[in-house]
Design a protein around this motif. Structure first.
Motif, PDB file in Angstrom:
ATOM      1  N   ARG A  10      -2.790   3.404   1.343  1.00 51.37           N
ATOM      2  CA  ARG A  10      -3.560   4.288   0.201  1.00 51.37           C
ATOM      3  C   ARG A  10      -2.962   4.271  -1.256  1.00 51.37           C
ATOM      4  NH1 ARG A  10      -5.468  10.031   0.530  1.00 51.37           N
ATOM      5  NH2 ARG A  10      -7.357   9.947  -0.537  1.00 51.37           N
ATOM      6  N   GLU A  11      -1.658   4.835  -1.285  1.00 48.93           N
ATOM      7  CA  GLU A  11      -0.958   4.704  -2.580  1.00 48.93           C
ATOM      8  C   GLU A  11      -1.070   3.325  -3.175  1.00 48.93           C
ATOM      9  OE1 GLU A  11      -0.249   7.413  -4.163  1.00 48.93           O
ATOM     10  OE2 GLU A  11      -0.241   9.045  -3.019  1.00 48.93           O
ATOM     11  N   ILE A  12      -0.759   2.379  -2.437  1.00 46.37           N
ATOM     12  CA  ILE A  12      -0.459   1.063  -2.980  1.00 46.37           C
ATOM     13  C   ILE A  12      -1.934   0.624  -3.638  1.00 46.37           C
ATOM     14  CG2 ILE A  12      -0.394  -1.297  -2.339  1.00 46.37           C
ATOM     15  CD1 ILE A  12       1.865  -0.523  -0.308  1.00 46.37           C
ATOM     16  N   GLN A  13      -2.915   0.955  -2.988  1.00 43.19           N
ATOM     17  CA  GLN A  13      -4.297   0.776  -3.395  1.00 43.19           C
ATOM     18  C   GLN A  13      -4.814   1.372  -4.678  1.00 43.19           C
ATOM     19  OE1 GLN A  13      -6.938  -0.925  -0.097  1.00 43.19           O
ATOM     20  NE2 GLN A  13      -5.554   0.085   0.859  1.00 43.19           N
ATOM     21  N   ARG A  14      -4.158   2.720  -4.962  1.00 41.81           N
ATOM     22  CA  ARG A  14      -4.439   3.549  -5.642  1.00 41.81           C
ATOM     23  C   ARG A  14      -4.624   3.107  -7.123  1.00 41.81           C
ATOM     24  NH1 ARG A  14      -1.135   9.161  -6.937  1.00 41.81           N
ATOM     25  NH2 ARG A  14      -1.614   9.681  -9.105  1.00 41.81           N
ATOM     26  N   GLY A  15      -5.875   3.070  -7.766  1.00 43.25           N
ATOM     27  CA  GLY A  15      -6.199   2.844  -8.992  1.00 43.25           C
ATOM     28  C   GLY A  15      -6.159   1.234  -9.380  1.00 43.25           C
ATOM     29  N   VAL A  16      -6.205   0.489  -8.272  1.00 38.39           N
ATOM     30  CA  VAL A  16      -6.093  -0.902  -8.250  1.00 38.39           C
ATOM     31  C   VAL A  16      -7.463  -1.340  -8.469  1.00 38.39           C
ATOM     32  CG1 VAL A  16      -5.681  -3.094  -6.917  1.00 38.39           C
ATOM     33  CG2 VAL A  16      -4.096  -1.240  -6.851  1.00 38.39           C
ATOM     34  N   SER A  17      -7.607  -2.728  -9.584  1.00 41.38           N
ATOM     35  CA  SER A  17      -8.862  -3.431  -9.763  1.00 41.38           C
ATOM     36  C   SER A  17      -9.055  -4.272  -8.792  1.00 41.38           C
ATOM     37  CB  SER A  17      -8.679  -4.107 -11.127  1.00 41.38           C
ATOM     38  OG  SER A  17      -8.509  -3.386 -11.966  1.00 41.38           O
ATOM     39  N   GLU A  18      -8.202  -4.994  -8.339  1.00 38.27           N
ATOM     40  CA  GLU A  18      -8.587  -5.919  -7.242  1.00 38.27           C
ATOM     41  C   GLU A  18      -7.141  -6.492  -6.624  1.00 38.27           C
ATOM     42  OE1 GLU A  18     -10.522 -10.630  -6.866  1.00 38.27           O
ATOM     43  OE2 GLU A  18     -10.361  -9.528  -8.751  1.00 38.27           O
ATOM     44  N   ILE A  19      -7.202  -6.579  -5.306  1.00 43.83           N
ATOM     45  CA  ILE A  19      -6.430  -7.161  -4.370  1.00 43.83           C
ATOM     46  C   ILE A  19      -6.693  -8.352  -3.653  1.00 43.83           C
ATOM     47  CG2 ILE A  19      -4.593  -6.816  -2.420  1.00 43.83           C
ATOM     48  CD1 ILE A  19      -4.469  -3.723  -3.072  1.00 43.83           C
ATOM     49  N   ILE A  20      -5.729  -9.349  -3.841  1.00 46.70           N
ATOM     50  CA  ILE A  20      -6.108 -10.697  -3.140  1.00 46.70           C
ATOM     51  C   ILE A  20      -4.888 -10.745  -1.884  1.00 46.70           C
ATOM     52  CG2 ILE A  20      -6.369 -13.088  -3.191  1.00 46.70           C
ATOM     53  CD1 ILE A  20      -7.473 -12.585  -6.096  1.00 46.70           C
ATOM     54  N   GLY A  21      -5.301 -10.874  -0.954  1.00 45.81           N
ATOM     55  CA  GLY A  21      -4.134 -10.905   0.136  1.00 45.81           C
ATOM     56  C   GLY A  21      -3.872  -9.491   0.703  1.00 45.81           C
ATOM     57  N   MET A  22      -4.572  -8.678   0.963  1.00 40.62           N
ATOM     58  CA  MET A  22      -4.263  -7.219   1.121  1.00 40.62           C
ATOM     59  C   MET A  22      -3.483  -7.273   2.909  1.00 40.62           C
ATOM     60  SD  MET A  22      -3.964  -4.252   0.410  1.00 40.62           S
ATOM     61  CE  MET A  22      -3.301  -2.767   1.442  1.00 40.62           C
ATOM     62  N   ASP A  23      -4.262  -8.072   3.623  1.00 41.75           N
ATOM     63  CA  ASP A  23      -3.578  -8.373   4.779  1.00 41.75           C
ATOM     64  C   ASP A  23      -2.123  -8.252   5.088  1.00 41.75           C
ATOM     65  OD1 ASP A  23      -5.911  -7.758   5.922  1.00 41.75           O
ATOM     66  OD2 ASP A  23      -6.701  -9.669   6.568  1.00 41.75           O
ATOM     67  N   TYR A  24      -1.770  -9.385   4.039  1.00 39.68           N
ATOM     68  CA  TYR A  24      -0.621  -9.711   3.991  1.00 39.68           C
ATOM     69  C   TYR A  24       0.416  -8.802   3.426  1.00 39.68           C
ATOM     70  CZ  TYR A  24       3.797 -12.637   2.828  1.00 39.68           C
ATOM     71  OH  TYR A  24       5.330 -12.894   2.507  1.00 39.68           O
ATOM     72  N   ILE A  25       0.062  -7.896   2.441  1.00 42.22           N
ATOM     73  CA  ILE A  25       0.684  -6.686   1.864  1.00 42.22           C
ATOM     74  C   ILE A  25       0.742  -5.727   3.013  1.00 42.22           C
ATOM     75  CG2 ILE A  25       0.583  -4.736   0.232  1.00 42.22           C
ATOM     76  CD1 ILE A  25      -0.762  -6.669  -1.731  1.00 42.22           C
ATOM     77  N   LYS A  26       0.136  -5.461   3.730  1.00 40.90           N
ATOM     78  CA  LYS A  26       0.073  -4.667   5.175  1.00 40.90           C
ATOM     79  C   LYS A  26       0.955  -5.058   5.964  1.00 40.90           C
ATOM     80  CE  LYS A  26      -3.005  -2.531   8.714  1.00 40.90           C
ATOM     81  NZ  LYS A  26      -4.222  -2.669   9.656  1.00 40.90           N
ATOM     82  N   SER A  27       1.057  -6.253   6.275  1.00 40.99           N
ATOM     83  CA  SER A  27       2.078  -6.794   7.232  1.00 40.99           C
ATOM     84  C   SER A  27       3.505  -6.446   6.872  1.00 40.99           C
ATOM     85  CB  SER A  27       1.999  -8.501   7.462  1.00 40.99           C
ATOM     86  OG  SER A  27       2.150  -9.253   6.473  1.00 40.99           O
ATOM     87  N   ILE A 218      -1.833 -10.798  -4.320  1.00 42.80           N
ATOM     88  CA  ILE A 218      -2.020 -10.416  -6.069  1.00 42.80           C
ATOM     89  C   ILE A 218      -2.534  -9.128  -6.001  1.00 42.80           C
ATOM     90  CG2 ILE A 218      -3.322 -11.078  -7.910  1.00 42.80           C
ATOM     91  CD1 ILE A 218      -3.299 -13.930  -7.247  1.00 42.80           C
ATOM     92  N   LEU A 219      -1.767  -8.289  -6.876  1.00 40.42           N
ATOM     93  CA  LEU A 219      -2.420  -7.018  -7.043  1.00 40.42           C
ATOM     94  C   LEU A 219      -2.588  -6.808  -8.557  1.00 40.42           C
ATOM     95  CD1 LEU A 219      -0.769  -3.805  -5.541  1.00 40.42           C
ATOM     96  CD2 LEU A 219      -1.379  -3.817  -7.964  1.00 40.42           C
ATOM     97  N   MET A 220      -3.939  -6.367  -8.980  1.00 45.14           N
ATOM     98  CA  MET A 220      -4.334  -6.580 -10.420  1.00 45.14           C
ATOM     99  C   MET A 220      -4.586  -4.951 -10.804  1.00 45.14           C
ATOM    100  SD  MET A 220      -6.735  -9.899 -10.873  1.00 45.14           S
ATOM    101  CE  MET A 220      -7.021  -9.906  -9.038  1.00 45.14           C
ATOM    102  N   MET A 221      -4.151  -4.510 -11.807  1.00 45.05           N
ATOM    103  CA  MET A 221      -4.162  -3.092 -12.339  1.00 45.05           C
ATOM    104  C   MET A 221      -5.066  -3.392 -13.518  1.00 45.05           C
ATOM    105  SD  MET A 221      -2.573  -1.484 -10.286  1.00 45.05           S
ATOM    106  CE  MET A 221      -2.813   0.161 -11.036  1.00 45.05           C
ATOM    107  N   PRO A 222      -6.025  -1.989 -13.916  1.00 48.09           N
ATOM    108  CA  PRO A 222      -6.793  -2.025 -14.897  1.00 48.09           C
ATOM    109  C   PRO A 222      -5.885  -1.755 -16.162  1.00 48.09           C
ATOM    110  CG  PRO A 222      -6.899  -0.014 -13.827  1.00 48.09           C
ATOM    111  CD  PRO A 222      -6.011  -1.053 -12.670  1.00 48.09           C
ATOM    112  N   LEU A 223      -6.492  -2.224 -17.237  1.00 47.80           N
ATOM    113  CA  LEU A 223      -5.745  -1.742 -18.603  1.00 47.80           C
ATOM    114  C   LEU A 223      -5.960  -0.408 -18.869  1.00 47.80           C
ATOM    115  CD1 LEU A 223      -6.886  -5.037 -20.508  1.00 47.80           C
ATOM    116  CD2 LEU A 223      -4.897  -4.699 -19.318  1.00 47.80           C
TER     117      LEU A 223
END
Length: 401
Positions: A10-27, A218-223
């Motif tokens: 939840r903290e990793i996803q906080r404020g994130v614009s887009e994540i590609i490959g979330m399952d891999y991050i979870k693993s 890929i973890l993308m943050m907003p400007l």
């Protein structure tokens, strides 16, 4: 255990614009909690300017969060790619920097990033270490792994091509070289701004092309919006808060942002947990003055880049300037250039009728700057935020660029 993993995700996803490959991050996070195995997270910074502002720190904060949950950070200084210049979002070919300019700027980055990142799990890398070794043959092989058609799928390139504006071949090389960085570092995750999506995806493609047995997430943050609350934080727009700003200036700038923008800053650059942030928002909904919450944010940020004693002093100075009943809340606010002569500022803004009158007022001790008497009639304002006061009724709030 699962509760901790869920909180981490939840903290990793906080404020994130887009994540590609979330399952891999979870693993990766699950593996870290299971046996302590850490994973590689990369973010690249082209040292095109000598210092960083809070907009840059959004990525740094996300990497600091990832460190807590198992990441070894590769803080990549693009000393090689910086000489090309990232064409993302640009309407024209960027001016290249010299090797000397890049290295000079990079040196300042090294002293700034550890205000946020844990040195024990951070390695500062320079991509010239592997890109210089590619040579002509390596560059040709790298170029062969991507087509011009794919390059023209990128919005800024497509727009320039359609408008018959020049695109240099070296600009095509930039995303390929950034992608090769992911190969060289064997990244599990790459972080970047949401304007970097094309480049970040190239990294995934390059890892496949070079036969790595992984494909980075890929973890993308907003400007982060700047002080105006509209445009992204930028030195060129003069709406930024610099990491190297002095404590009073940094505290005052944060206190100047709108209440709505305050929550955005909390989400993207504060270490307050999501759980605590939700509780704070609830208190504001129940009637707590948002100004108190903004003070806590300003104190946190100043403490991080300076220390708690300086943050405490900045808070006291701010209250002295802005919270006394003698100073109105709705001050006229103007922007002036650094090194502006105090008498000229007073005259230009009709606090004094003439330079001679301004000089007489200063000599008589009638002028206060930030609550303190100013007797120097030749004083020039440096960068910062000031409240000028002559007598009991004449006030002016000045932001010095």
């Amino acid at each position: 255990m699962q509760k901790k993993i869920n909180e981490a995700l939840r903290e990793i996803q906080r404020g994130v614009s887009e994540i590609i490959g979330m399952d891999y991050i979870k693993s990766l996070v699950e593996r870290f909690y299971a046996n302590g195995t850490r994973f590689v997270v990369k973010a690249g910074f082209d040292p095109t300017a000598p210092d960083l502002h809070l907009g840059h720190s959004v990525l740094l904060h996300k990497m600091a969060v990832l460190q807590k949950y198992g990441a070894n950070i590769k803080f990549l200084i693009g000393d090689f790619t910086g000489m090309i210049g990232d064409p993302s979002g640009k309407s024209e070919t960027r001016k290249s920097l010299s090797k000397e300019e890049v290295l000079k700027n990079a040196e300042t980055y090294k002293t700034q990033v550890f205000k946020i990142l844990n040195p024990a799990y951070t390695e500062i890398c320079f991509n010239s270490q592997w890109l210089n070794k590619l040579g002509t043959e390596g560059m040709i092989k790298l170029s062969a792994k991507f087509s011009v058609a794919r390059m023209l799928e990128r919005d800024d390139f497509a727009k320039r091509f359609k408008e018959n504006l020049p695109i240099s071949i070296v600009e095509f090389m930039y995303p390929l070289l950034q992608g090769y960085d992911s190969v060289a570092l064997e990244c599990d995750v790459e972080c970047g701004g949401n304007d970097q999506k094309f480049n970040l995806l190239v990294g995934r493609s390059m890892q496949r092309s070079y036969g790595l047995n992984k494909e980075q997430s890929i973890l993308m943050m907003p400007l982060l919006e700047g002080l105006d609350g509209v445009n992204k934080m930028s030195k060129s727009l003069k709406n930024y808060i610099g990491i190297t700003d002095n404590p009073d200036e940094m505290y005052g700038k944060i206190m100047s942002i709108s209440d709505n923008l305050m929550w955005r800053y909390y989400e993207l650059i504060s270490t307050v947990s999501l759980k605590d942030l939700e509780a704070i928002k609830q208190k504001v909904d129940e009637g707590l003055n948002p100004k108190n919450i903004k003070e806590n944010l300003a104190f946190e940020i100043v403490s991080r880049y300076h220390d708690e004693s300086k943050a405490k002093k900045a808070k006291e100075n701010f209250k002295l300037i802005f919270s006394q009943n003698t100073i109105p809340d709705d001050l006229n606010e103007i922007n002036v250039e650094s090194n502006s002569w105090i008498c000229k500022v007073l005259v230009d803004n009709k606090i004094s009728q003439s330079s001679s009158e301004a000089r007489r007022s200063i000599k008589a001790g009638a002028l206060k700057i930030n609550g303190e008497k100013m007797l120097n009639e030749n004083f020039k304002l440096s960068s910062g935020i000031y409240v000028l006061q002559i007598g009991k009724r004449k006030f002016l709030k000045v932001k010095v660029k």
